[in-house]
Enzyme design. Structure first.
Site, PDB file in Angstrom:
ATOM      1  N   CYS A   1      14.514  -6.141  -3.412  1.00 29.45           N
ATOM      2  CA  CYS A   1      15.527  -5.462  -4.218  1.00 29.45           C
ATOM      3  C   CYS A   1      14.926  -4.283  -4.952  1.00 29.45           C
ATOM      4  O   CYS A   1      14.873  -4.275  -6.184  1.00 29.45           O
ATOM      5  CB  CYS A   1      16.150  -6.455  -5.179  1.00 29.45           C
ATOM      6  SG  CYS A   1      17.192  -7.586  -4.288  1.00 29.45           S
TER       7      CYS A   1
ATOM      8  N   TYR B   1      -6.353  -5.187   2.972  1.00 30.65           N
ATOM      9  CA  TYR B   1      -5.499  -5.040   1.789  1.00 30.65           C
ATOM     10  C   TYR B   1      -4.013  -5.197   2.138  1.00 30.65           C
ATOM     11  O   TYR B   1      -3.159  -4.604   1.500  1.00 30.65           O
ATOM     12  CB  TYR B   1      -5.794  -3.715   1.069  1.00 30.65           C
ATOM     13  CG  TYR B   1      -7.272  -3.530   0.808  1.00 30.65           C
ATOM     14  CD1 TYR B   1      -7.912  -4.280  -0.167  1.00 30.65           C
ATOM     15  CD2 TYR B   1      -8.044  -2.661   1.580  1.00 30.65           C
ATOM     16  CE1 TYR B   1      -9.280  -4.146  -0.387  1.00 30.65           C
ATOM     17  CE2 TYR B   1      -9.413  -2.529   1.377  1.00 30.65           C
ATOM     18  CZ  TYR B   1     -10.025  -3.273   0.389  1.00 30.65           C
ATOM     19  OH  TYR B   1     -11.370  -3.145   0.186  1.00 30.65           O
TER      20      TYR B   1
ATOM     21  N   ARG C   1       0.798  -1.224   0.000  1.00 32.56           N
ATOM     22  CA  ARG C   1       0.000   0.000   0.000  1.00 32.56           C
ATOM     23  C   ARG C   1       0.839   1.286   0.000  1.00 32.56           C
ATOM     24  O   ARG C   1       0.490   2.242  -0.693  1.00 32.56           O
ATOM     25  CB  ARG C   1      -1.014  -0.004   1.149  1.00 32.56           C
ATOM     26  CG  ARG C   1      -1.994  -1.196   1.076  1.00 32.56           C
ATOM     27  CD  ARG C   1      -3.190  -1.050   2.003  1.00 32.56           C
ATOM     28  NE  ARG C   1      -4.051   0.036   1.598  1.00 32.56           N
ATOM     29  CZ  ARG C   1      -4.082   1.221   2.160  1.00 32.56           C
ATOM     30  NH1 ARG C   1      -3.329   1.475   3.214  1.00 32.56           N
ATOM     31  NH2 ARG C   1      -4.874   2.170   1.711  1.00 32.56           N
TER      32      ARG C   1
HETATM   33  N1  LLP Z   1     -17.619  -2.913  -2.468  1.00 35.47           N
HETATM   34  C1  LLP Z   1     -17.035  -2.822  -3.664  1.00 35.47           C
HETATM   35  C2  LLP Z   1     -17.825  -2.996  -4.866  1.00 35.47           C
HETATM   36  C3  LLP Z   1     -15.668  -2.549  -3.739  1.00 35.47           C
HETATM   37  O1  LLP Z   1     -15.093  -2.445  -4.925  1.00 35.47           O
HETATM   38  C4  LLP Z   1     -14.916  -2.385  -2.557  1.00 35.47           C
HETATM   39  C5  LLP Z   1     -13.484  -2.112  -2.604  1.00 35.47           C
HETATM   40  C6  LLP Z   1     -15.566  -2.518  -1.312  1.00 35.47           C
HETATM   41  C7  LLP Z   1     -16.934  -2.770  -1.311  1.00 35.47           C
HETATM   42  C8  LLP Z   1     -14.871  -2.394   0.002  1.00 35.47           C
HETATM   43  O2  LLP Z   1     -14.294  -1.163   0.196  1.00 35.47           O
HETATM   44  P1  LLP Z   1     -13.702  -0.795   1.650  1.00 35.47           P
HETATM   45  O3  LLP Z   1     -14.860  -0.705   2.602  1.00 35.47           O
HETATM   46  O4  LLP Z   1     -12.772  -1.875   2.036  1.00 35.47           O
HETATM   47  O5  LLP Z   1     -13.015   0.507   1.442  1.00 35.47           O
HETATM   48  N2  LLP Z   1      -6.596  -1.933  -2.336  1.00 35.47           N
HETATM   49  C9  LLP Z   1      -7.087  -0.613  -1.979  1.00 35.47           C
HETATM   50  C10 LLP Z   1      -8.572  -0.603  -1.789  1.00 35.47           C
HETATM   51  C11 LLP Z   1      -9.306  -1.061  -3.033  1.00 35.47           C
HETATM   52  C12 LLP Z   1     -10.753  -1.222  -2.754  1.00 35.47           C
HETATM   53  C13 LLP Z   1     -11.449  -1.843  -3.900  1.00 35.47           C
HETATM   54  N3  LLP Z   1     -12.848  -2.008  -3.703  1.00 35.47           N
HETATM   55  C14 LLP Z   1      -6.376  -0.172  -0.715  1.00 35.47           C
HETATM   56  O6  LLP Z   1      -5.517  -0.890  -0.225  1.00 35.47           O
HETATM   57  O7  LLP Z   1      -6.624   0.920  -0.224  1.00 35.47           O
END
Ligand code: LLP
Length: 435
Positions: A364, A394, A333
């Protein structure tokens, strides 16, 4: 930032187990997860949704992408909430954990026909449709398995959410969903109504992630309800459901304030009510999909320090590089989103004056940085343990095998007992892929 059962005195301790005990028993790096905290957070969102929306509360769908393994799927089943999955793999884990298929919602902007058929034949409650092609594919699959599949249409309400560009999802120029403004949402509605094997139950929007204010959610609700009204005006019937997605932000650094479930749900309920009244619509059932806000704060990552190096900067000042035994393979992240974390010395306390430090991994790459700038005790040395809080969302789920690093385990701690719920990968696991 830290989960509820973490305390800091001589050592960092979780549910009365010290960091050094955990490191000795399970090795490092490791994700340490507070099981009771996970339950409490999941239940808090469920309670907040129900108390804000009353009879109109739909489902909390835990977003599996934030972190899932079979044991956590069992917890979800036990807690009684639903789950949002976005690949066949996530669906397989949810089913292996025994989650009722009716409480599974399937996402994805490019679901394969095989994934769609697997979902439909498993009896998932909802498929969230993302493209015109998919309307046809889901309708075909439903026909094939002789069911009427409940669907929502994923819409982009055209919102610039206040978050990092890569995790904002509801402005116009994105790959997700159907745009309300451009009329593609309406075309999707018409196409969906042409199939008797799918039942359009309503709309979905997910505006982005790590959002800390309620305004963007309110605008999303307003635009989706506007479309519900147009639907009613056109077809003389009302759609019963809206899923307003996840995205609720958490605290990563000291001083950060998370969006609390109660604040978030009460604000959303007020916005939904106001817009329904404005359009004279019956109140639809409201569902949400928090991932990060449930699992993020429940884990910290425990690392061991391997080397310490001092570097003189151009301006003559000193920077201490502290290398830990993980890095961008267990926490991508910072490199992907410039995400910021903090860390503490976990196996002891120190009175040594702090030094301007950079916490780096063992990959690396110069960009293999866990924390770019942090003041850490000047006597930190090889063998010390460091812990970074709020790595539950994540973190393990985006972990990679870069540089052939085996991915770390997840250790669940509850009532003074620690156990592996997802084991550490081994070199044998990695070599097992080679032919
Ligand atoms: N619903 C849908 C349709 C989504 O695409 C996502 C996240 C969530 C729910 C959940 O979102 P949350 O409540 O966890 O924010 N890898 C990135 C975050 C990508 C999120 C993608 N979709 C990070 O590490 O910040």
């Amino acid at each position: 930032m830290w989960s509820a059962n973490v305390t800091q005195s001589e050592e960092l301790t979780i549910s009365s187990i010290t960091a050094s005990t955990l490191a000795k028993e399970f090795g490092t790096p490791a994700f340490i997860m507070d099981q009771a905290d996970f339950y409490n957070r999941a239940q808090a969102w469920d309670i907040a949704l129900k108390s804000a929306f009353g009879a109109h509360a739909g489902q909390v769908y835990y977003a599996a992408k934030a972190f899932i393994c079979v044991e956590v799927a069992r917890w979800i089943k036990d807690i009684g909430i639903g789950i949002d999955v976005c690949t066949g793999g996530e669906l397989a884990v949810a089913l292996a954990g025994g989650i009722d298929p009716a409480k599974i919602e399937v996402h994805g902007n490019n679901k394969s026909v095989a994934e769609i058929e697997k979902a439909v034949s498993a009896g998932v409650g909802t498929i969230v449709i993302d493209s015109l092609f998919e309307i046809e594919r889901v309708a075909q699959a439903a026909k094939k398995f002789n069911v009427i599949q409940g669907v929502l249409l994923r819409l982009t309400p055209g919102i610039e959410a206040h978050t990092h560009e890569s995790i904002a999802t509801a402005h116009e120029d994105v790959k997700f969903g159907f745009s309300i403004a451009s009329g593609s949402a309406w075309k999707a509605i018409e196409a969906t109504r042409g199939h008797s094997s799918i039942q359009l139950r309503g709309f979905h929007a997910h505006i982005g992630s790590q959002i800390l204010d309620t305004n963007s959610f309110d605008v999303s609700a307003e635009r989706l309800i506007g479309l519900l009204a147009r639907y009613r005006d056109t077809y003389n019937e009302e759609l019963p459901e809206l899923d307003l997605g996840g995205g609720y932000g958490i605290a990563y650094l000291p001083g950060d304030e998370a969006l609390s479930p109660t604040t978030a749900m009460n604000a959303l309920a007020a916005a939904v009510q106001q817009n329904c009244t404005h359009h004279g619509l019956a109140h639809p059932r409201i569902s949400i999909e928090p991932g990060r806000a449930i699992v993020g704060p429940t884990m910290f990552t425990l690392y061991e320090v391997g080397t310490v190096k001092d570097v003189t900067l151009e301006n003559g000042s000193n920077r201490r590089y502290i290398s830990i035994d993980g890095g961008m393979s267990d926490n991508i992240r910072p490199a992907l989103y410039s995400a910021e974390y903090t860390a503490i010395l976990a196996n002891r306390t120190s009175d040594a004056p702090t030094l301007s430090s950079r916490l780096v991994g063992k990959h690396c790459e110069t960009g293999d940085i866990v924390i770019r700038d942090i003041e850490l005790a000047g006597d930190i040395s090889p063998g010390d343990l460091l812990a970074t809080p709020a790595t539950g969302a994540y973190g393990r789920s985006m972990a990679s095998n870069y540089n052939h690093m085996p991915r770390p385990p997840v250790i669940a701690v509850k009532d003074g007992k620690a156990r592996v719920i997802l084991r550490r990968e081994t070199e044998a696991d990695l070599l097992g892929l080679d032919i």
